[in-house]
Design an enzyme around this catalytic site. Structure first.
Site, PDB file in Angstrom:
ATOM      1  CE  LYS A  52      -3.745  -2.511   2.206  1.00 33.44           C
ATOM      2  NZ  LYS A  52      -4.434  -2.886   3.456  1.00 33.44           N
ATOM      3  CD  GLN A  96      -3.229  -4.481   6.670  1.00 37.94           C
ATOM      4  OE1 GLN A  96      -3.156  -3.507   5.936  1.00 37.94           O
ATOM      5  NE2 GLN A  96      -3.866  -5.590   6.315  1.00 37.94           N
ATOM      6  CG  ASP A 119      -9.240  -0.095   5.150  1.00 37.64           C
ATOM      7  OD1 ASP A 119      -8.989  -0.345   3.956  1.00 37.64           O
ATOM      8  OD2 ASP A 119      -8.505  -0.425   6.092  1.00 37.64           O
TER       9      ASP A 119
END
Ligand code: NAP
Length: 291
Positions: A52, A96, A119
């Site tokens: 990412k 994460q 997200d």
């Protein structure tokens, strides 16, 4: 059979994003800034976060990686989340998953400000998606929808069978595919580990989205001739003969199923790269909304 090339498509999307970033830079405006938080040393998570951050560089975004030790407390993580919420330089950020067992994941996700939740995991954003409102759609289902759209795959009136009901893949993709509107309008069956006779359902499917995480689960005798097959699964299968000690395997028995499918995503190189591209897209969107 046509391959749904997520690698190529994601590169196209990254090129489009990079062109927008160049325009912002030339106009002397702030470029998008994504932060990523990782707690602990989980191998797969470190790989994902690394990809990412590299993707941010590729499109010209600013990025910040906050790598915290496994011993980080929930309070410490909440404090960092609070700082990221307040920091005007950061347009969006991700925490994460999975987090270490001593940290309450739900508590952390709820603390992320919905306007920076690229997200799309916050209940506000998930709820807005379910109500067809503008939002951050979580990157994996967003990537699947975009892949279908870019390959002009008609979903309207089609029967889509989704395998897996997780909050990050199965549930949201079932909602998106069934939405009223162009690129959706499918009739969706959402299946899971308690579903009786999945094969009877997948055999009726025009589109199968498999997101359960069991290598080679979907066999050729479970799919209809001409079906569109989207394989979300990524499992690290131990393999001593490889340098890294494992290989990546999808949920779909690719070699057999590709003979029957009209379109199919490979693993790797299918949904995975699309997920990263859509995270970048959400970050660009966050930047535009904030300014
Ligand atoms: P998850 O949270 O583990 O959920 C798995 C789902 O599969 C659950 O709903 C479970 O049912 C269902 N399931 C398990 N065994 C089953 C069976 N035998 N038959 C039918 N359904 C079954 O998984 P996830 O987070 O959605 O991830 C799924 C896979 O996608 C994993 O391999 C993951 O690594 C991969 N993934 C890939 C990406 C990407 O970017 N490509 C992103 C996210 C995830 P119950 O609800 O009844 O337990």
């Amino acid at each position: 059979m046509q391959l749904l090339d997520g690698k190529k498509t994601s590169n196209d999307i990254k090129d489009e994003i990079a062109a927008e970033v160049t325009k912002l830079r030339e106009a002397g405006e702030k470029v998008p800034h994504l932060a990523a938080v990782i707690v602990g040393n989980d191998g797969a998570s470190l790989t994902y976060v690394g990809s990412k951050v590299r993707a941010c560089k590729r499109v010209g975004f600013e990025s910040t990686l906050k790598q915290l030790p496994e011993s980080t407390t929930e309070e410490e993580l909440l404090e960092l989340v609070g700082q990221l919420n307040e920091n005007p330089e950061i347009d969006g950020y991700i925490v994460q998953l999975p987090l270490p067992a001593h940290i309450d994941e739900e508590k952390i996700l709820l603390a992320v400000h919905p306007d920076k939740d690229v997200d799309g995991f916050h209940p506000t954003n998930f709820g807005r998606m379910a109500l067809d409102m503008e939002t951050f759609i979580s990157a994996t289902p967003f990537g699947i929808m975009e892949l279908l759209r870019r390959y002009n795959i008609d979903t309207s009136g089609k029967h889509a069978v989704v395998i897996g009901r997780s909050h990050i893949v199965g549930r949201p993709i079932s909602i998106l595919l069934s939405q009223k509107g162009k690129g959706a309008n499918a009739t969706v069956t959402l299946t899971h580990s308690r579903t009786k006779d999945i094969k009877a359902l997948t055999l009726q499917a025009d589109i199968v989205v498999s997101a359960l995480g069991i290598p080679n689960f979907l066999k050729a005798d479970m799919v209809k001739e001409g079906a569109v097959i989207i394989d979300v699964g990524i499992t690290r299968v131990p393999d001593e003969s490889r340098e890294r000690g494992y290989y990546l395997c999808g949920d779909v028995d690719f070699e057999q199923v590709k003979e029957k499918a009209s379109y199919i995503t490979p693993v790797p190189g299918g949904v995975g790269p699309m997920t990263i591209a859509m995270l970048l897209k959400n970050t660009l969107l966050a930047r535009k909304r904030h300014h």
